[in-house]
Design a protein around this motif. Structure first.
Motif, PDB file in Angstrom:
ATOM      1  N   LYS A  65      -3.711   0.998 -14.530  1.00  0.00           N
ATOM      2  CA  LYS A  65      -5.165   0.857 -14.523  1.00  0.00           C
ATOM      3  C   LYS A  65      -5.876   2.108 -14.022  1.00  0.00           C
ATOM      4  O   LYS A  65      -6.975   2.437 -14.484  1.00  0.00           O
ATOM      5  CB  LYS A  65      -5.568  -0.330 -13.652  1.00  0.00           C
ATOM      6  N   ASN A  66      -5.263   2.846 -13.082  1.00  0.00           N
ATOM      7  CA  ASN A  66      -5.974   3.931 -12.407  1.00  0.00           C
ATOM      8  C   ASN A  66      -5.489   5.332 -12.728  1.00  0.00           C
ATOM      9  O   ASN A  66      -6.141   6.304 -12.349  1.00  0.00           O
ATOM     10  CB  ASN A  66      -5.880   3.725 -10.881  1.00  0.00           C
ATOM     11  N   SER A  84       1.016  -2.301 -12.614  1.00  0.00           N
ATOM     12  CA  SER A  84      -0.326  -2.585 -13.136  1.00  0.00           C
ATOM     13  C   SER A  84      -1.378  -1.708 -12.468  1.00  0.00           C
ATOM     14  O   SER A  84      -2.352  -1.281 -13.108  1.00  0.00           O
ATOM     15  CB  SER A  84      -0.671  -4.064 -12.944  1.00  0.00           C
ATOM     16  N   ASP A  85      -1.204  -1.411 -11.181  1.00  0.00           N
ATOM     17  CA  ASP A  85      -2.142  -0.539 -10.471  1.00  0.00           C
ATOM     18  C   ASP A  85      -2.095   0.881 -11.038  1.00  0.00           C
ATOM     19  O   ASP A  85      -3.144   1.510 -11.239  1.00  0.00           O
ATOM     20  CB  ASP A  85      -1.811  -0.531  -8.981  1.00  0.00           C
ATOM     21  N   LYS A 123       2.295   1.786  -3.456  1.00  0.00           N
ATOM     22  CA  LYS A 123       1.251   2.312  -4.343  1.00  0.00           C
ATOM     23  C   LYS A 123       0.999   3.788  -4.076  1.00  0.00           C
ATOM     24  O   LYS A 123       0.781   4.564  -5.012  1.00  0.00           O
ATOM     25  CB  LYS A 123      -0.048   1.520  -4.157  1.00  0.00           C
ATOM     26  N   GLY A 176      -5.776  -3.918  -1.833  1.00  0.00           N
ATOM     27  CA  GLY A 176      -6.574  -4.259  -3.008  1.00  0.00           C
ATOM     28  C   GLY A 176      -6.688  -5.764  -3.180  1.00  0.00           C
ATOM     29  O   GLY A 176      -5.753  -6.403  -3.676  1.00  0.00           O
ATOM     30  N   TRP A 181     -10.084  -6.443 -13.159  1.00  0.00           N
ATOM     31  CA  TRP A 181      -8.753  -6.960 -12.860  1.00  0.00           C
ATOM     32  C   TRP A 181      -8.540  -8.343 -13.470  1.00  0.00           C
ATOM     33  O   TRP A 181      -7.403  -8.715 -13.795  1.00  0.00           O
ATOM     34  CB  TRP A 181      -8.531  -7.025 -11.353  1.00  0.00           C
ATOM     35  N   TYR A 192      -9.294   1.769 -16.598  1.00  0.00           N
ATOM     36  CA  TYR A 192     -10.045   1.839 -15.350  1.00  0.00           C
ATOM     37  C   TYR A 192     -11.342   1.029 -15.436  1.00  0.00           C
ATOM     38  O   TYR A 192     -11.796   0.464 -14.429  1.00  0.00           O
ATOM     39  CB  TYR A 192     -10.363   3.295 -15.011  1.00  0.00           C
ATOM     40  N   VAL A 200       2.942  -5.470  -9.421  1.00  0.00           N
ATOM     41  CA  VAL A 200       1.760  -5.031  -8.669  1.00  0.00           C
ATOM     42  C   VAL A 200       1.575  -3.519  -8.776  1.00  0.00           C
ATOM     43  O   VAL A 200       0.497  -3.024  -9.126  1.00  0.00           O
ATOM     44  CB  VAL A 200       1.870  -5.454  -7.190  1.00  0.00           C
ATOM     45  N   GLN A 258      -6.761  -7.549  -7.118  1.00  0.00           N
ATOM     46  CA  GLN A 258      -5.468  -7.601  -7.812  1.00  0.00           C
ATOM     47  C   GLN A 258      -4.535  -8.607  -7.156  1.00  0.00           C
ATOM     48  O   GLN A 258      -3.915  -9.436  -7.838  1.00  0.00           O
ATOM     49  CB  GLN A 258      -4.820  -6.218  -7.800  1.00  0.00           C
ATOM     50  N   SER A 312       0.830  -1.211   0.000  1.00  0.00           N
ATOM     51  CA  SER A 312       0.000   0.000   0.000  1.00  0.00           C
ATOM     52  C   SER A 312       0.862   1.258   0.000  1.00  0.00           C
ATOM     53  O   SER A 312       0.546   2.244  -0.673  1.00  0.00           O
ATOM     54  CB  SER A 312      -0.924   0.000   1.219  1.00  0.00           C
TER      55      SER A 312
END
Length: 304
Positions: free
Chosen positions: A175-176, A171-172, A85, A237, A124, A120, A168, A240, A82
């Motif tokens: 996607k966002n 890809s996060d 991220k 998350g 996943w 978005y 991880v 994911q 976290s």
């Protein structure tokens, strides 16, 4: 007297409150009504006896979690993922929004915006499946490119502790990033254009305009979003991590979200899962309040 004035103001702006009503009802039904079920974490819950009929267990399931031999590892993994991220992913939408603001070719700008928004809306499951096809060492395009350019052997990106965090976090972000940048782009568009004109007159180039006009203009919303983002430090998350984590990466990929889902749904330990989930929520609340107080000391922008 004060209450009568309040109702008069509400009646005066009744149309605005009417527009707010669906959102208020949604939050009440899905955010406040479920709070009644918090008691599951303190009971030996069974469906046949219900919430109030199940025997009171106190802090039994909280103790079970902290006595679990992997609880420390799970908490550590959750915080590490976290935090990565947050620290790496949080600035990315800001950078994208500022860069797009500097693009004057409207057609190119719309294409980039569309391409950044689309991931978005992809689940996943589809994203992980796509990653498996792209990153596989057995004929995947990424490894074929690496082999042809550098002449090295194919790399096992997935189910590999060396590349797990990179996959991880990467890809996060992919996607966002586009969806998160919408708020910053809307904020940038509301900045007074006369500030940019004044900066140009003072001899500021595009970079100095970004630094002295654009960044201060979005500082307030960035602080608020950062405060809210800190509340997710105990939530890495589940979807994911549930799909990306495998036997080879269990030591660094087991997180609280997946542990709660596996305990509650797979193992049927509903009270235990509720206790762990409540622990996550309490830590999130403490983090948000703490960071908000810190922001109040160093900034005039706070969440509450």
């Amino acid at each position: 007297m004060a209450s009568s004035l309040l109702w008069k103001r509400i009646w005066k702006h009744k149309l605005f409150y009417l527009f707010m009503l669906p959102g208020i009802i949604w939050f009440f039904l899905f955010s406040y009504v479920p709070l009644y079920s918090i008691q599951v974490a303190f009971r030996d819950f069974t469906f046949s006896k219900g919430f109030t009929g199940s025997a009171w267990a106190g802090l039994k399931y909280f103790r079970q979690f902290f006595d679990y031999y992997q609880s420390g590892t799970i908490i550590r993994n959750t915080i590490i993922i976290s935090l990565m991220k947050l620290l790496i992913g949080f600035p990315m939408p800001i950078i994208l929004a500022i860069l797009l603001n500097e693009v004057h070719n409207r057609k190119f700008k719309k294409i980039v915006q569309t391409l950044s928004y689309l991931p978005y809306f992809v689940s996943w499951i589809v994203v992980i499946t796509l990653m498996q096809r792209l990153l596989t060492p057995y004929g995947g395009p990424i490894n074929d490119m690496i082999t042809s350019i550098f002449g090295s052997s194919p790399i096992q990106f997935l189910n590999n502790t060396t590349w797990f965090y990179q996959v991880v976090v990467g890809s996060d972000i992919w996607k966002n990033i586009g969806w998160s940048s919408i708020i910053y782009m809307a904020t940038i568009s509301s900045i007074d254009q006369q500030l940019y004109e004044a900066a140009k007159i003072d001899g500021a180039g595009r970079f100095r305009q970004m630094w002295h006009v654009t960044l201060p203009g979005i500082r307030g919303i960035a602080v608020i979003l950062f405060i809210l983002a800190t509340g997710s430090l105990m939530s890495a998350g589940y979807e994911q991590l549930l799909l990306l984590n495998g036997p080879a990466t269990t030591a660094i990929g087991s997180v609280l979200d997946v542990h709660v889902i596996n305990s509650g749904i797979s193992a049927g330990r509903l009270s235990y899962a509720a206790a762990v989930g409540l622990f996550q929520s309490l830590i999130a609340l403490i983090l948000i309040v703490t960071v908000n107080r810190i922001a109040r000391k160093f900034s005039d922008v706070t969440l509450f």
